[in-house]
Design a protein around this motif. Structure first.
Motif, short mmCIF file in Angstrom:
data_model
loop_
_atom_site.label_atom_id
_atom_site.label_comp_id
_atom_site.label_asym_id
_atom_site.label_seq_id
_atom_site.Cartn_x
_atom_site.Cartn_y
_atom_site.Cartn_z
N UNK A 100 -34.99 -2.33 30.98
CA UNK A 100 -34.26 -1.16 30.54
C UNK A 100 -33.39 -0.62 31.68
N UNK A 101 -32.22 -0.14 31.32
CA UNK A 101 -31.31 0.39 32.32
C UNK A 101 -31.85 1.71 32.87
N UNK A 102 -31.90 1.82 34.18
CA UNK A 102 -32.42 3.02 34.82
C UNK A 102 -31.37 4.13 34.76
N UNK A 103 -31.82 5.39 34.52
CA UNK A 103 -30.87 6.50 34.51
C UNK A 103 -30.30 6.74 35.90
N UNK A 104 -29.12 7.36 35.97
CA UNK A 104 -28.52 7.68 37.25
C UNK A 104 -29.28 8.83 37.90
N UNK A 105 -28.99 9.08 39.18
CA UNK A 105 -29.67 10.16 39.88
C UNK A 105 -29.36 11.50 39.23
N UNK A 106 -28.10 11.70 38.83
CA UNK A 106 -27.75 12.95 38.20
C UNK A 106 -28.52 13.18 36.91
N UNK A 107 -28.63 12.13 36.09
CA UNK A 107 -29.40 12.26 34.84
C UNK A 107 -30.87 12.52 35.14
N UNK A 108 -31.40 11.85 36.16
CA UNK A 108 -32.81 12.04 36.50
C UNK A 108 -33.07 13.46 36.98
N UNK A 109 -32.15 14.02 37.78
CA UNK A 109 -32.33 15.39 38.24
C UNK A 109 -32.27 16.38 37.09
N UNK A 110 -31.37 16.11 36.13
CA UNK A 110 -31.29 16.99 34.95
C UNK A 110 -32.56 16.91 34.12
N UNK A 111 -33.08 15.69 33.98
CA UNK A 111 -34.34 15.53 33.23
C UNK A 111 -35.50 16.20 33.94
N UNK A 112 -35.52 16.11 35.27
CA UNK A 112 -36.58 16.76 36.04
C UNK A 112 -36.50 18.27 35.88
#
Length: 712
Positions: A6-18
């Motif tokens: 699976x394609x890993x989310x970008x850092x920006x997306x991960x920070x938003x999810x966090x």
């Protein structure tokens, strides 16, 4: 059907999810928070977190959220900054400490304080923690973070922070809590600043001081930040030179050089311990009180600056007396084989560090070395002893050699090949020091070279090195002496590029050594030798005319013959040719050259001794020259759009005749000229680290220097 990877989310997306997960109870989340944290931590480890990403993670960790303790701790442990940490991040963390409804858990607060201790040397504004000192100190009553907080305060405490009311609070805490190690460590730091006010001795242990930084964590931060910002010294924990150097809890009890301490100081005293910046040092220099012991100036950058910029007969006498007593004891102990090796190592390293900082030796050091060399075993403290010898201020090389260098050579001679390589390195370091000293002089008048005492010293030292190194090289099998030869060439490389008209004379290496190495060394050493000779040619080209007014004819004739011999060898088909008053043919007897030529001609009529050493046929360069030809051939085919299936390929070796033949059905390349085969080979070799031959030819062949087509 889901994909396997699976394609890993970008850092920006991960920070938003966090951020969303931190506000959402665990049972209501649609995203698995461990996966999000894994993405952030992997990115932080590989590339570091930039200012915005670091600020975002810290803001989440610095308040009470829905995240579990394990997730928050993992985030904090992986906060690898990609650049210097901004003051806003520090303020955010300090604001998160303490008790309150929105504050993070005690475990998170402790992790944040530990992180501050880790990164306190790479904060963008170094004064931000100092300005927050009072806030941090006021939280010492918090049991959950007191140990980490004491460690942090121990690292950032300066004299200006040590106030009477804080001393009183620390003493009260100490009496109430007993011998709590971290608190006792902070009290010891305070006592170092005011030993006459804080009576008694704070009992300290290994746990009293901040633990050594996580070496792996710090190494990772250095790697990340060096990759992001070319070379920023602030990322590597280097001392800035304007704070007193502290050795911390790892310092051994037997250490000879103490830390800097100013005793009998009062609150109004101006001491070195209170200096934390260049501005503070400059403004208070005239009012700074000397510390109780001055010998730490050998290793402490701030005390070195103080001693150099505020000289005093009293200061010099105190330093000289201490060193004279200590060094005399060390010579006596070495003579009886009862010396403390670690003790002397620290002392000699300190003396060498001071010598490299000031470019001079303390007056007591030459006298010590003269005595110590008579009992030295040549095995202990080699680097420090040789490093100090390089700075001996003698006017006569003969005197220097008799009193210092000869005993050193005798002591080292029984310790194998590596000792000789170190000796060669020492002579290179001594040359560097002498050349640097001479380069600062201004010529008073035009005069023949080697007239002044300084120039004569340089000539004598070079003559000794030439005889010494040549003897070593000729005595050792080639397979064992490769490192020694390389170190020897480093000496001549330095000397060949150091000349300065009327100041630093041009001194040539022995030509028989040059010829010997030219005919018996691998390609990389042949290239270096050619580079050295090319540098000497450039030095004479840049020298005021006429050169014969400054150097005797045997010097210039020797170099001219060598230039022609190397030119004949590699560039034209006249290898080993002897011409009276022009070339010596690499010292090959003409009858031997004739016999070799007859032998080669008997093998094939195209073979001849003159061609045997050229770029295409030279034993050390032939394979690389042919690889260069292939690169040139491919380049021409691509540029001209030739059909690879019908092109006539050159099978080698390349010669002027073969290039003329290959034009019929093959590529059209000139033998000489700016775009010809020979120049291409020179450039191709230079691109791969063998630039000496190119430097030689471009310094010697007039047509190459002017960019015109060269003629044979």
């Amino acid at each position: 059907m889901p994909s396997i990877a699976e394609e890993q989310p970008s850092l920006g997306d991960a920070l938003e999810s966090l951020h969303k997960a931190s506000r959402t109870p665990a049972k209501q989340r649609t995203v698995k928070v461990s996966g999000v944290i894994n993405v952030i931590c992997r990115h932080a480890f590989a590339y570091g977190l930039d200012e915005d990403a670091l600020d975002a993670v810290v803001h989440i960790a610095a308040r009470k959220t829905q995240l579990d303790q394990t997730s928050v701790t993992t985030l904090i442990k992986n906060l690898y900054p990609a650049q210097r940490v901004s003051g806003d991040v520090i303020v955010t963390i300090v604001a998160a400490l303490g008790q309150g409804k929105g504050k993070p858990s005690p475990g998170t607060q402790d992790s944040l304080v530990k992180w501050l201790a880790l990164i306190h040397v790479i904060i963008e504004d170094a004064s931000v923690l100092s300005r927050l000192y009072g806030v941090l100190f006021a939280m010492l009553d918090m049991i959950s973070i007191r140990t980490s907080l004491c460690h942090l305060l121990s690292l950032i405490t300066r004299r200006k922070h040590v106030k009477p009311f804080r001393i009183q609070q620390l003493l009260e805490l100490s009496r109430g809590l007993g011998n709590e190690p971290a608190l006792q460590g902070l009290l010891r730091v305070y006592k170092d600043y005011y030993p006459d006010i804080i009576l008694g001795s704070a009992s300290t242990s290994r746990k009293s001081f901040a633990p050594q930084p996580d070496a792996e964590w710090r190494a990772r931060v250095r790697t990340i930040q060096e990759a992001r910002t070319a070379a920023d010294d602030t990322t590597s924990e280097r001392h800035n030179g304007f704070k007193v150097l502290r050795h911390g809890s790892k310092r051994t009890k037997a250490s000879v050089l103490p830390d800097v301490h100013t005793y009998h100081a009062t609150e109004s005293s101006v001491t070195l311990e209170g200096i934390d910046s260049v501005d503070a040092f400059v403004e208070r220099l005239d009012r700074i009180e000397p510390p109780g012991q001055l010998i730490p100036f050998l290793t402490d950058p701030l005390l070195q600056k103080y001693v150099e910029l505020k000289p005093s007969p009293v200061v010099s006498a105190r330093i000289g007396l201490w060193l004279a007593t200590c060094l005399e004891e060390q010579v006596g102990a070495a003579a009886q084989d009862t010396g403390d090796s670690a003790f002397l190592t620290e002392l000699l390293d300190g003396l060498l560090q001071h010598a490299r900082y000031t470019k001079t030796l303390l007056p007591i050091v030459p006298a010590f070395l003269k005595e110590y060399l008579t009992v030295w075993d040549g095995r202990d403290h080699v680097d420090a002893v040789l490093g100090l010898l390089a700075y001996i201020p003698e006017d006569s090389f003969d005197d220097l050699y008799t009193e210092y260098l000869s005993p050193a050579e005798r002591a080292l001679s029984s310790n194998g090949l590596s000792a000789y390589t170190r000796l060669v390195g020492f002579y290179t370091e001594m040359l560097q020091h002498r050349v640097s000293t001479l380069a600062q002089q201004r010529p008073e008048r035009r005069q023949p070279a080697l007239i002044s005492p300084e120039q004569q010293f340089l000539k004598d030292s070079v003559s000794h090195f030439a005889a010494f190194s040549t003897s070593l090289i000729l005595s050792l099998p080639s397979e064992e002496g490769a490192e020694l030869v390389s170190s020897t060439l480093a000496y001549w490389e330095l000397l060949s590029t150091s000349s300065k008209p009327h100041v630093i004379p041009i001194i040539l290496p022995p030509m028989h050594l040059v010829y010997y190495l030219m005919q018996s060394s691998p390609a990389v050493l042949v290239s270096r030798i050619c580079g050295i000779i090319g540098s000497y040619k450039q030095a004479f080209d840049a020298h005021p005319r006429p050169v014969k007014h400054y150097y005797p004819s045997e010097v210039t004739d020797g170099l001219n013959w060598c230039l022609r011999d190397v030119y004949n060898l590699f560039w034209v088909a006249r290898g080993l040719a002897v011409a009276e008053q022009k070339s010596v043919g690499m010292y090959c007897d003409p009858s031997l050259r004739s016999s070799l030529n007859d032998y080669l001609s008997g093998l094939d009529h195209e073979y001849a001794i003159g061609h045997a050493f050229g770029l295409s046929n030279n034993a050390w360069l032939a394979s690389m020259s042919f690889a260069a030809w292939h690169a040139l051939e491919e380049q021409v085919i691509d540029r001209e759009g030739y059909d690879r299936g019908s092109i006539r390929w050159h099978t080698g070796p390349v010669s002027q005749q073969s290039l003329a033949v290959i034009r019929n059905g093959g590529v059209d390349v000139d033998w000489e000229g700016a775009n010809g085969y020979k120049v291409f080979v020179l450039n191709w070799l230079a691109e791969r680290g063998l630039g000496g031959l190119r430097e030689f030819m471009f310094a010697t062949v007039t047509d190459l220097k002017t960019g015109q087509t060269s003629a044979s």
